[in-house]
Design a protein around this motif. Structure first.
Motif, PDB file in Angstrom:
ATOM      1  N   ALA A  66       2.216   3.172   2.619  1.00  7.97           N
ATOM      2  CA  ALA A  66       3.324   2.022   2.407  1.00  7.97           C
ATOM      3  C   ALA A  66       2.646   1.188   1.318  1.00  7.97           C
ATOM      4  O   ALA A  66       1.653   1.002   0.944  1.00  7.97           O
ATOM      5  N   ASP A  67       4.012   0.273   1.362  1.00  5.65           N
ATOM      6  CA  ASP A  67       3.535  -0.704  -0.492  1.00  5.65           C
ATOM      7  C   ASP A  67       3.279  -1.836  -0.021  1.00  5.65           C
ATOM      8  O   ASP A  67       2.700  -2.006   1.234  1.00  5.65           O
ATOM      9  N   SER A  74       5.163  -4.251   0.863  1.00  9.94           N
ATOM     10  CA  SER A  74       5.876  -4.822   1.493  1.00  9.94           C
ATOM     11  C   SER A  74       5.894  -4.706   3.020  1.00  9.94           C
ATOM     12  O   SER A  74       6.258  -4.624   4.690  1.00  9.94           O
ATOM     13  N   ARG A 121       6.960  -1.140   3.293  1.00 12.42           N
ATOM     14  CA  ARG A 121       7.686   0.149   3.499  1.00 12.42           C
ATOM     15  C   ARG A 121       6.894   1.222   2.971  1.00 12.42           C
ATOM     16  O   ARG A 121       6.399   1.180   1.759  1.00 12.42           O
ATOM     17  N   ALA A 178       7.042   4.716   0.599  1.00  9.74           N
ATOM     18  CA  ALA A 178       7.407   4.640  -0.505  1.00  9.74           C
ATOM     19  C   ALA A 178       6.605   5.701  -1.329  1.00  9.74           C
ATOM     20  O   ALA A 178       5.813   5.734  -0.419  1.00  9.74           O
TER      21      ALA A 178
END
Length: 204
Positions: free
Chosen positions: A23-24, A26, A28, A30
């Motif tokens: 998770a990045d 934000s 989301r 990735a």
């Protein structure tokens, strides 16, 4: 051998590499795994690979074989040994479960051939078991008891399959640039292309 991913775990005791996205900032996901062994390349949701036996399991694998895309829910990859020559390296084999073979390059293909079992011999052949043609994820009455799809880097005669369906305001829903390709010599070839729409409009 190259593996890129958001998260990679190296297990020296079992000679295994595990890779997954991360998770990045934000939230989301990735860094989805990108796996390359020789000329063979995959993108995947997650994977596990034994670098001693050169065998791996790849989940939600996506690979390109010349003009065809192969998407499998679960793929087993068997690579050639480190000391093998170029010919042997091409013997890498991929076994897919619950797979789709298509010429559509969209992440979620608009059409394709769905099969429970699929085998890929890179630069040679894709073999499928009992298969169903799907359009937009919907099965059609078109079934194949088995299928053989040659893959080669050399020119060969065969069908030209559109990458996607098309919709036009006047003509309606249809196919564009569906046809046949025929190599004639080292300096000449021939393509015959067809267009057809639900309104009855067609062209060649």
């Amino acid at each position: 051998l190259n593996i890129k991913a958001g998260y990679i775990l190296l297990d020296w005791e079992h000679n295994e590499i595990s890779a997954a996205p991360l998770a990045d900032s934000s939230g989301r996901m990735a860094g989805f795994p990108d796996f390359q062994d020789g000329e063979q390349n995959f993108t995947a949701n997650r994977l596990r690979y034994n670098f001693k036996t050169r065998k791996g399991v790849i989940y939600e694998a996506r690979t390109k074989q010349e003009d065809l895309y192969v998407l499998g829910e679960k793929a087993k990859f068997i690579g050639a040994p480190d000391n093998s020559d170029t010919t042997q390296r091409s013997r890498n084999t991929i076994y897919n479960q619950d797979a789709i073979i298509t010429s559509c390059d969209h992440p979620e293909p608009h059409f394709g051939i769905h099969t429970k079992k699929l085998k890929v011999i890179p630069d040679k052949l894709v073999v499928t078991g009992f298969s169903v043609v799907e359009i937009s994820g919907i099965p059609t009455p078109l079934v194949l008891p088995f299928g053989f799809f040659p893959i080669t880097k050399t020119r060969k005669a065969g069908l030209i399959i559109p990458k996607d369906f098309e919709f036009a305001d006047a003509e309606g829903f249809g196919l564009r640039d569906f046809g046949w390709y025929q190599p004639i010599s080292d300096h000449m070839d021939l393509s015959v292309l067809f267009n057809a729409y639900t309104s009855g409009t067609w062209g060649i």
